[in-house]
Design a protein around this motif. Structure first.
Motif, PDB file in Angstrom:
ATOM      1  N   SER A  42      -5.240  57.101  18.377  1.00 42.55           N
ATOM      2  CA  SER A  42      -5.822  55.796  18.045  1.00 42.55           C
ATOM      3  C   SER A  42      -7.327  55.916  17.812  1.00 42.55           C
ATOM      4  CB  SER A  42      -5.518  54.773  19.140  1.00 42.55           C
ATOM      5  OG  SER A  42      -6.102  55.162  20.360  1.00 42.55           O
ATOM      6  N   THR A  43      -7.993  56.773  18.563  1.00 39.09           N
ATOM      7  CA  THR A  43      -9.423  56.980  18.356  1.00 39.09           C
ATOM      8  C   THR A  43      -9.675  57.622  17.003  1.00 39.09           C
ATOM      9  OG1 THR A  43      -9.796  57.201  20.729  1.00 39.09           O
ATOM     10  CG2 THR A  43     -11.483  58.097  19.280  1.00 39.09           C
ATOM     11  N   ALA A  44      -8.859  58.589  16.615  1.00 39.27           N
ATOM     12  CA  ALA A  44      -9.002  59.239  15.309  1.00 39.27           C
ATOM     13  C   ALA A  44      -8.850  58.217  14.190  1.00 39.27           C
ATOM     14  CB  ALA A  44      -7.981  60.359  15.159  1.00 39.27           C
ATOM     15  N   VAL A  45      -7.915  57.305  14.336  1.00 49.96           N
ATOM     16  CA  VAL A  45      -7.712  56.256  13.325  1.00 49.96           C
ATOM     17  C   VAL A  45      -8.916  55.311  13.317  1.00 49.96           C
ATOM     18  CG1 VAL A  45      -6.279  54.282  12.666  1.00 49.96           C
ATOM     19  CG2 VAL A  45      -5.198  56.432  13.372  1.00 49.96           C
ATOM     20  N   LYS A  46      -9.367  54.884  14.507  1.00 46.62           N
ATOM     21  CA  LYS A  46     -10.522  53.977  14.594  1.00 46.62           C
ATOM     22  C   LYS A  46     -11.777  54.597  13.993  1.00 46.62           C
ATOM     23  CE  LYS A  46      -9.011  51.513  18.692  1.00 46.62           C
ATOM     24  NZ  LYS A  46      -9.222  51.333  20.133  1.00 46.62           N
ATOM     25  N   LEU A  47     -11.952  55.885  14.177  1.00 44.84           N
ATOM     26  CA  LEU A  47     -13.128  56.574  13.655  1.00 44.84           C
ATOM     27  C   LEU A  47     -13.043  56.836  12.155  1.00 44.84           C
ATOM     28  CD1 LEU A  47     -13.799  59.123  16.537  1.00 44.84           C
ATOM     29  CD2 LEU A  47     -15.121  57.073  15.974  1.00 44.84           C
ATOM     30  N   GLY A  48     -11.847  56.674  11.583  1.00 47.21           N
ATOM     31  CA  GLY A  48     -11.694  56.806  10.149  1.00 47.21           C
ATOM     32  C   GLY A  48     -11.372  58.198   9.650  1.00 47.21           C
ATOM     33  N   PHE A  49     -11.140  59.161  10.544  1.00 46.99           N
ATOM     34  CA  PHE A  49     -10.786  60.478  10.018  1.00 46.99           C
ATOM     35  C   PHE A  49      -9.300  60.768  10.113  1.00 46.99           C
ATOM     36  CE2 PHE A  49     -10.600  62.598  14.115  1.00 46.99           C
ATOM     37  CZ  PHE A  49     -11.644  62.070  14.872  1.00 46.99           C
ATOM     38  N   ALA A  50      -8.523  59.717  10.394  1.00 46.75           N
ATOM     39  CA  ALA A  50      -7.063  59.823  10.361  1.00 46.75           C
ATOM     40  C   ALA A  50      -6.514  58.436  10.067  1.00 46.75           C
ATOM     41  CB  ALA A  50      -6.528  60.350  11.678  1.00 46.75           C
ATOM     42  N   ARG A  51      -5.270  58.414   9.649  1.00 44.07           N
ATOM     43  CA  ARG A  51      -4.596  57.128   9.426  1.00 44.07           C
ATOM     44  C   ARG A  51      -3.149  57.260   9.873  1.00 44.07           C
ATOM     45  NH1 ARG A  51      -5.349  59.455   4.515  1.00 44.07           N
ATOM     46  NH2 ARG A  51      -3.514  59.823   3.263  1.00 44.07           N
TER      47      ARG A  51
END
Length: 125
Positions: free
Chosen positions: A10-19
């Motif tokens: 969820s952090t990776a998604v929030k940071l924008g480097f994953a979806r």
């Protein structure tokens, strides 16, 4: 080590480097490209400029000319004539053997030495 071991999904998604796609986390192509570009700067001959002092015996032989040239281009600006004492001082910020480096850049044609040996300049602008 997977992405989850580094940061939560969820952090990776929030940071924008994953979806998230179909319940799976996918690392963004842009993030991977940017990471690859950053790594290439550290993995090639110029990468040694970002670390500790550069000692030629520690380098792969195939990198010596490129590393020596990269150091020279870092300390001498195009169109600038540098006194030998200044050149050696700047080289010592990067290398333990400044004499080897300034001789090698002259031998390989990266720097031109004045006939009296007192000044150096880049051969290409």
């Amino acid at each position: 080590m997977g992405l989850r071991a580094l940061v939560s999904a969820s952090t990776a998604v929030k940071l924008g480097f994953a979806r998230e796609e179909s319940g799976r986390i996918r690392v963004s192509d842009e993030f991977l490209r940017n990471g690859q570009d950053a790594l290439e700067g550290y993995l090639g001959p110029d990468g040694v400029l970002q670390g500790e002092l550069i000692d030629v015996p520690d380098l792969p032989v195939r990198w010596v000319d490129d590393v020596v040239a990269a150091v020279a281009r870092r300390v001498v600006r195009p169109g600038e004539a540098v006194a030998e004492s200044a050149l050696n001082g700047w080289l010592r910020m990067f290398v333990p053997d400044a004499a080897f480096f300034h001789r090698h850049v002259v031998d390989t044609g990266v720097l031109r030495r004045a006939p009296d040996g007192a000044r150096y300049e880049l051969t290409e602008d």
